[in-house]
Design a protein around this motif. Structure first.
Motif, short mmCIF file in Angstrom:
data_model
loop_
_atom_site.label_atom_id
_atom_site.label_comp_id
_atom_site.label_asym_id
_atom_site.label_seq_id
_atom_site.Cartn_x
_atom_site.Cartn_y
_atom_site.Cartn_z
N ASP A 1 -4.10 16.64 2.16
CA ASP A 1 -5.19 15.51 2.52
C ASP A 1 -5.50 15.70 3.72
O ASP A 1 -6.88 15.09 3.80
N SER B 1 0.95 16.84 -0.54
CA SER B 1 -0.11 16.25 -0.44
C SER B 1 -0.69 15.65 0.65
O SER B 1 -2.25 15.74 1.38
N ASP C 1 -7.44 6.09 5.40
CA ASP C 1 -7.22 7.76 5.26
C ASP C 1 -5.61 8.11 5.63
O ASP C 1 -5.11 9.02 5.04
N LYS D 1 -2.73 6.66 4.66
CA LYS D 1 -2.50 7.28 3.59
C LYS D 1 -1.68 8.35 3.98
O LYS D 1 -0.61 8.68 3.12
N TYR E 1 0.87 -0.92 0.04
CA TYR E 1 0.45 0.26 0.17
C TYR E 1 0.75 1.57 0.34
O TYR E 1 0.56 2.14 -0.92
N VAL F 1 0.78 4.27 -2.73
CA VAL F 1 1.05 5.44 -2.33
C VAL F 1 2.40 6.27 -2.38
O VAL F 1 1.01 7.42 -3.70
#
Lengths: 379, 205
Positions: free
Chosen positions: B90, B86, B49, B52, A57, A61
């Motif tokens: 985000d 980013s 999220d 991330k 992941y 990303v």
């Protein structure tokens, strides 16, 4: 003048070819490819990619962020016709990483789901076995609040599982399983004597003495087995009747003090017959509890500090019936149906022995239930 | 001569000026944004999220470290800056969304807690009326259950205090379910005894 016209035409043609060639080489990201990667990104969120495939992941990303950044920063980068479209190549790479991450996360999530389900199913089965055996033993009160705590955790584990929270579900299942193990240990400590050969032999010897007394005195005597929840009547050394009985609410325990709800174990005598009008329980046979052995045990426990403060030894232990069985309250007595106490009352004399034992043999209901529970232990 | 020296120093000067600086301010800002998301409850309510975001910052740090390993005039922090930008952008969205989800979870947990409290209260009131003579062992077990349920309400509150609303909600729901089952059991016992006649006695101490 006529010879000068072809020159600009040639220039225009060359310029047109150049413009067309250059326009054809503007580096653009194909929308379907971008869409495919965006879909993968959403799929990864649904598959809990960060939790189940963290490395894959993270790579996805990292690269997806970089490529997206480039797409925004360099929307119209011109490349020479013989140069490869690096943006497309990078997007394909990101797509491959996304596919790998989704596949890994999905597989691992499914494995986690299966593991959580297996653990939960095992817990629920254990809990069912546990509750069944606990009822068989009559050991529910011994464990106090622990059974409900375990049940709540099992319900929580089921709830988490249904919400797709497999890790939390497993955690709750594990906690419940540990709690079950501790309860089984507690039951083993409190009721282990039902499976203790020496103790059972001692009980059998007590019963044998009572039967012998009945034979020698050509009289009736009583034996109560707590594990069987049964009262046996002996006459001339032979069993002539047996009746089911109720015990104190904590009857399977050894009586230690007044109000513990336990039914005493030992060799007693009937000291008084209480007929109708003399008792609230239809008819009753009063035992000589506490006897010397009970007193000695009580004093030892008090000296050892294992009794609650101000505990007393209690008394008034009877074998009795009840005007209404559903409304009578027994805190350690042995209770029969009225018609059965009637038979017993006429048959038995004051001074007759009453032996109350835990069990009559090693294969008793409590030792068997304990053994079954111990087999389910995880720890 | 002077002219030649100047000419020699010029590229060196240009190289020095052109040396990229690590985006420490941007990194700090991005980390702060991630922390804000954490405080907003993102790890629990928007786990993917949030992961991330963490991944973006971690990658940016990795990128910075890699660039710092290079010769000064070869360093390029553009990619790291892109990642940090980013992350920051985000994170702002995650903060809003996580706070929303957390609030929703809180509302649901508070409701479940209130229902569980009411249910336990009803059960406790019924326990007080429980027919003590009716299978005393069963009544004692019911009492223990009711006490256990009441004690477990404290665990719901502890989860609420820790802002773990999901745990609070599932626990409260479990308490309510069990409490209703116990109440039903007592009501059944009360119904049985209601028709029974005779006095209530007491022996065996």
């Amino acid at each position: 003048m006529s010879h000068s016209r072809p020159v600009p035409r040639r220039i225009s043609l060359a310029a047109l070819v150049l413009v067309l060639g250059m326009a054809a080489c503007v580096q653009k990201a194909p929308p379907e490819l971008v869409q495919a990667v965006e879909t993968l990104d959403r799929e990864l969120t649904a598959a809990q990619g960060a939790e189940f495939a963290p490395e894959e992941y993270a790579k996805f990303v990292e690269h997806w962020t970089a490529v997206r950044g480039r797409m925004l920063a360099e929307p119209d980068v011109i490349r020479l016709p013989w140069e490869p479209n690096r943006l497309v190549a990078d997007l394909i790479k990101v797509q491959e990483q996304g596919v790998l991450a989704v596949s890994t996360a999905t597989q691992r999530r499914e494995a986690e789901r299966q593991q959580a389900e297996a653990r939960l199913t095992q817990l629920e089965e254990r809990l069912q076995t546990f509750t069944g055996n606990l009822d068989t033993m009559g050991g529910r009160v011994v464990l106090g609040q622990r059974p409900v705590e375990t049940e709540l955790l099992a319900k929580q584990a089921r709830s988490f599982f249904e919400q797709g929270q497999f890790v939390r579900s497993q955690r709750a299942s594990q906690q419940a399983a540990k709690l079950l193990d501790r309860q089984i240990e507690r039951l083993g400590a409190e009721l282990g004597r039902y499976a203790d050969e020496r103790r059972v032999t001692a009980w059998r010897n007590m019963v044998a003495q009572t039967v012998t007394w009945s034979y020698r005195h050509h009289s009736a005597a009583i034996v109560v087995s707590k594990a069987d929840r049964r009262l046996f009547v002996y006459r001339n050394g032979k069993a002539v009747a047996s009746y089911p009985v109720s015990l104190g609410y904590n009857g399977i325990l050894e009586k230690r003090y007044q109000g513990d709800g336990a039914t005493p174990e030992g060799q007693y005598r009937i000291v008084r017959k209480r007929d109708r009008g003399d008792t609230k329980f239809h008819r009753a046979l009063l035992l000589d509890y506490p006897n010397n052995q009970d007193r000695r045990r009580f004093l030892q426990a008090r000296a050892a500090g294992t009794l609650p403060p101000n505990a007393s030894i209690g008394g008034q232990i009877e074998i009795h019936g009840g005007e209404n069985r559903a409304l009578s309250e027994t805190l350690g007595c042995v209770q029969l149906e009225n018609r059965q106490i009637d038979v017993l009352f006429d048959l038995i004399e004051e001074g007759a022995p009453v032996t109350i034992v835990g069990a009559l043999g090693l294969s008793n209901a409590i030792s068997l239930a304990l053994a079954e529970l111990e087999q389910t232990e995880e720890g | 001569m002077k002219h030649w020296i100047m000419l020699g120093l010029a590229p060196l000067f240009l190289l020095t000026v052109a040396c990229a600086k690590a985006p420490t301010d941007k990194l700090t800002a991005a980390e702060q944004a991630v922390n804000d998301a954490r405080t907003a409850g993102a790890p629990a309510y928007l786990a993917e999220d949030f992961a991330k975001l963490e991944s973006l910052v971690a990658n940016a740090k990795k990128e910075i470290a890699e660039e710092e390993g290079k010769f000064a005039f070869l360093r390029d922090y553009e990619k790291a800056e892109q990642l940090l930008a980013s992350a920051k952008a985000d994170a702002a969205k995650v903060v809003i969304e996580a706070a929303k989800k957390k609030e929703e979870a809180k509302v649901a947990a508070v409701l479940a807690q209130q229902e569980a409290q009411a249910s336990v209260k009803t059960t406790q009131a019924l326990v007080a009326k429980a027919p003590v003579g009716k299978d005393r062992a069963a009544v004692e077990a019911i009492k223990a259950d009711a006490e256990g349920l009441a004690a477990s309400l404290a665990e719901v509150q502890a989860a609420m205090d820790a802002e773990d609303y999901l745990t609070a909600q599932t626990k409260a729901k479990a308490i309510q379910d069990k409490s209703q089952a116990v109440a039903k059991e007592i009501q059944g016992a009360l119904a049985k005894v209601a028709g029974a006649k005779g006095k209530q006695g007491k022996t065996g101490k």
